[in-house]
Design a protein around this motif. Structure first.
Motif, PDB file in Angstrom:
ATOM      1  N   MET A  96     -64.157 -66.280  15.238  1.00 48.27           N
ATOM      2  CA  MET A  96     -63.836 -67.657  14.883  1.00 48.27           C
ATOM      3  C   MET A  96     -65.084 -68.378  14.368  1.00 48.27           C
ATOM      4  N   LEU A  97     -66.226 -68.102  14.980  1.00 45.42           N
ATOM      5  CA  LEU A  97     -67.473 -68.698  14.506  1.00 45.42           C
ATOM      6  C   LEU A  97     -67.808 -68.227  13.098  1.00 45.42           C
ATOM      7  N   ASP A  98     -67.425 -66.988  12.772  1.00 46.79           N
ATOM      8  CA  ASP A  98     -67.591 -66.520  11.388  1.00 46.79           C
ATOM      9  C   ASP A  98     -66.809 -67.412  10.431  1.00 46.79           C
ATOM     10  N   ASP A  99     -65.617 -67.816  10.828  1.00 48.66           N
ATOM     11  CA  ASP A  99     -64.803 -68.702  10.002  1.00 48.66           C
ATOM     12  C   ASP A  99     -65.454 -70.080   9.902  1.00 48.66           C
ATOM     13  N   LEU A 100     -65.947 -70.591  11.029  1.00 51.74           N
ATOM     14  CA  LEU A 100     -66.601 -71.902  11.037  1.00 51.74           C
ATOM     15  C   LEU A 100     -67.842 -71.895  10.147  1.00 51.74           C
ATOM     16  N   TYR A 101     -68.547 -70.774  10.109  1.00 50.38           N
ATOM     17  CA  TYR A 101     -69.741 -70.681   9.264  1.00 50.38           C
ATOM     18  C   TYR A 101     -69.435 -71.088   7.824  1.00 50.38           C
ATOM     19  N   TRP A 102     -68.345 -70.560   7.283  1.00 52.78           N
ATOM     20  CA  TRP A 102     -68.037 -70.824   5.882  1.00 52.78           C
ATOM     21  C   TRP A 102     -67.768 -72.302   5.635  1.00 52.78           C
ATOM     22  N   VAL A 103     -67.126 -72.958   6.575  1.00 52.01           N
ATOM     23  CA  VAL A 103     -66.866 -74.396   6.423  1.00 52.01           C
ATOM     24  C   VAL A 103     -68.174 -75.176   6.507  1.00 52.01           C
ATOM     25  N   MET A 104     -69.016 -74.823   7.468  1.00 52.48           N
ATOM     26  CA  MET A 104     -70.306 -75.492   7.593  1.00 52.48           C
ATOM     27  C   MET A 104     -71.130 -75.335   6.320  1.00 52.48           C
ATOM     28  N   TRP A 109     -73.401 -77.143   0.809  1.00 53.28           N
ATOM     29  CA  TRP A 109     -73.751 -76.735  -0.547  1.00 53.28           C
ATOM     30  C   TRP A 109     -72.704 -77.090  -1.601  1.00 53.28           C
ATOM     31  N   LYS A 110     -71.463 -77.322  -1.192  1.00 52.77           N
ATOM     32  CA  LYS A 110     -70.416 -77.546  -2.190  1.00 52.77           C
ATOM     33  C   LYS A 110     -69.768 -78.927  -2.115  1.00 52.77           C
ATOM     34  N   ASP A 111     -69.586 -79.444  -0.920  1.00 46.53           N
ATOM     35  CA  ASP A 111     -68.933 -80.741  -0.748  1.00 46.53           C
ATOM     36  C   ASP A 111     -69.855 -81.833  -1.298  1.00 46.53           C
ATOM     37  N   GLY A 149     -63.073 -67.153  -0.415  1.00 47.83           N
ATOM     38  CA  GLY A 149     -61.803 -67.851  -0.344  1.00 47.83           C
ATOM     39  C   GLY A 149     -61.926 -69.326  -0.033  1.00 47.83           C
ATOM     40  N   ILE A 150     -62.946 -69.720   0.754  1.00 51.94           N
ATOM     41  CA  ILE A 150     -63.072 -71.124   1.133  1.00 51.94           C
ATOM     42  C   ILE A 150     -63.339 -71.994  -0.093  1.00 51.94           C
ATOM     43  N   GLY A 151     -63.946 -71.402  -1.124  1.00 52.48           N
ATOM     44  CA  GLY A 151     -64.249 -72.157  -2.331  1.00 52.48           C
ATOM     45  C   GLY A 151     -63.018 -72.535  -3.132  1.00 52.48           C
ATOM     46  N   ARG A 152     -61.860 -71.987  -2.791  1.00 59.61           N
ATOM     47  CA  ARG A 152     -60.612 -72.332  -3.477  1.00 59.61           C
ATOM     48  C   ARG A 152     -59.885 -73.478  -2.785  1.00 59.61           C
ATOM     49  N   TYR A 153     -60.465 -73.955  -1.673  1.00 58.41           N
ATOM     50  CA  TYR A 153     -59.926 -75.113  -0.957  1.00 58.41           C
ATOM     51  C   TYR A 153     -60.551 -76.386  -1.532  1.00 58.41           C
ATOM     52  N   ASP A 154     -59.804 -77.489  -1.501  1.00 59.54           N
ATOM     53  CA  ASP A 154     -60.479 -78.759  -1.770  1.00 59.54           C
ATOM     54  C   ASP A 154     -61.254 -79.141  -0.518  1.00 59.54           C
ATOM     55  N   ALA A 155     -62.128 -80.140  -0.629  1.00 62.70           N
ATOM     56  CA  ALA A 155     -63.079 -80.443   0.444  1.00 62.70           C
ATOM     57  C   ALA A 155     -62.376 -80.800   1.748  1.00 62.70           C
ATOM     58  N   ASP A 156     -61.344 -81.616   1.688  1.00 60.21           N
ATOM     59  CA  ASP A 156     -60.666 -82.027   2.912  1.00 60.21           C
ATOM     60  C   ASP A 156     -59.940 -80.864   3.574  1.00 60.21           C
ATOM     61  N   ALA A 157     -59.373 -79.975   2.786  1.00 62.71           N
ATOM     62  CA  ALA A 157     -58.681 -78.817   3.342  1.00 62.71           C
ATOM     63  C   ALA A 157     -59.677 -77.853   3.987  1.00 62.71           C
ATOM     64  N   MET A 159     -62.538 -78.740   5.303  1.00 65.92           N
ATOM     65  CA  MET A 159     -62.989 -79.402   6.523  1.00 65.92           C
ATOM     66  C   MET A 159     -61.946 -79.277   7.629  1.00 65.92           C
ATOM     67  N   ALA A 160     -60.683 -79.366   7.272  1.00 62.86           N
ATOM     68  CA  ALA A 160     -59.619 -79.247   8.265  1.00 62.86           C
ATOM     69  C   ALA A 160     -59.655 -77.883   8.941  1.00 62.86           C
ATOM     70  N   ARG A 161     -59.997 -76.874   8.182  1.00 64.57           N
ATOM     71  CA  ARG A 161     -60.097 -75.530   8.764  1.00 64.57           C
ATOM     72  C   ARG A 161     -61.207 -75.487   9.813  1.00 64.57           C
ATOM     73  N   GLY A 162     -62.350 -76.067   9.496  1.00 67.05           N
ATOM     74  CA  GLY A 162     -63.445 -76.107  10.456  1.00 67.05           C
ATOM     75  C   GLY A 162     -63.119 -76.937  11.678  1.00 67.05           C
ATOM     76  N   LEU A 163     -62.410 -78.039  11.487  1.00 64.29           N
ATOM     77  CA  LEU A 163     -62.025 -78.874  12.623  1.00 64.29           C
ATOM     78  C   LEU A 163     -61.068 -78.136  13.554  1.00 64.29           C
ATOM     79  N   ALA A 164     -60.209 -77.290  12.994  1.00 69.04           N
ATOM     80  CA  ALA A 164     -59.316 -76.481  13.820  1.00 69.04           C
ATOM     81  C   ALA A 164     -60.128 -75.491  14.660  1.00 69.04           C
ATOM     82  N   ASP A 165     -61.169 -74.897  14.074  1.00 66.99           N
ATOM     83  CA  ASP A 165     -62.044 -74.009  14.829  1.00 66.99           C
ATOM     84  C   ASP A 165     -62.726 -74.755  15.975  1.00 66.99           C
TER      85      ASP A 165
END
Length: 229
Positions: A96-104, A109-111, A149-157, A159-165
């Motif tokens: 799960m932390l691997d997933d959070l890494y991408w959002v962080m 760097w992108k938001d 894959g995270i780069g195909r999300y808009d910024a709010d989407a 962020m929502a993934r990271g907040l779920a983590d």
């Protein structure tokens, strides 16, 4: 002596990347002596990624591989009393932390809401960095995010993934003690690596707002921070 190579400091933490800070905290908690070398260039690292360690003739990359190597060679016992179920839980949290890494990373760097503040903080703390060089790193990271894959999300989407983590972590971190009891283990070092890079981050992202609003996460982060500082 073992040498840890990882990214430099930012906002008062020993590594501004969750994986490097995880290894740093693990080595500290385990009482393994080491030197810490801060670098930006990962070209000499296994798989071209930081962190990595050099220990005599051995070079080991990937944070989980480093923890396994150090545990075996130095007979680290901080996870010695864990049950099979607790070890399985550690693996799930690690993934799960691997997933959070991408959002962080995306948030830095992108938001575009936070990128200029992050860029300026890096340049303020590390004077060898240039705006041109960081722009190239931003472009490189955008390619990584797209293919991951995270780069195909808009910024709010994203962020929502990271907040779920983070919400899942909030249910797992106790009000007192650590994930598996009264003393910290490797999973606490892993959680700290990522949470400290949110909590001590001076840019007010939704990720930081969530962490600050949860006393159990803050207590856990500050407790590990004090133990390894």
């Amino acid at each position: 002596m073992l040498t840890l190579y990882s990214y430099p400091t930012l906002f008062g933490v020993a590594d501004n990347n969750g994986y490097g800070l995880k290894v740093f905290a693990f080595l500290k908690l385990a009482g393994v002596p080491f030197r810490h070398e801060h670098i930006f260039d990962a070209s000499k690292a296994p798989r071209g990624q930081l962190p990595y360690i050099v220990d005599g003739d051995d070079t080991v990359g990937d944070s989980e591989s480093i923890l396994a190597y150090v545990t075996e060679k130095y007979r680290v016992t901080i996870d010695g009393g864990l049950s099979q179920g607790q070890r399985a839980q550690n693996l799930l949290i690690t993934r799960m932390l691997d997933d959070l890494y991408w959002v962080m990373s995306y948030s830095r760097w992108k938001d575009e809401r936070y990128w200029p503040l992050f860029r300026d903080a890096l340049m303020r703390e590390h004077h060898a960095l240039t705006e041109e060089g960081l722009a190239k790193a931003k472009e490189f990271n955008a390619q990584r995010y797209y293919y991951q894959g995270i780069g195909r999300y808009d910024a709010d989407a994203a962020m929502a993934r990271g907040l779920a983590d983070l919400n899942a972590l909030a249910t797992l971190i106790p009000a007192r003690g650590y994930v598996h009891g009264a003393t910290p283990g490797s999973i606490d070092a892993g959680i700290y690596g990522f949470i400290a890079n949110i909590y001590f981050y001076e840019i007010d992202t939704p990720l930081k707002q969530f962490v600050v609003a949860h006393d159990n996460i803050v207590r856990h982060c500050r407790s590990i921070h004090e133990a390894v500082s």
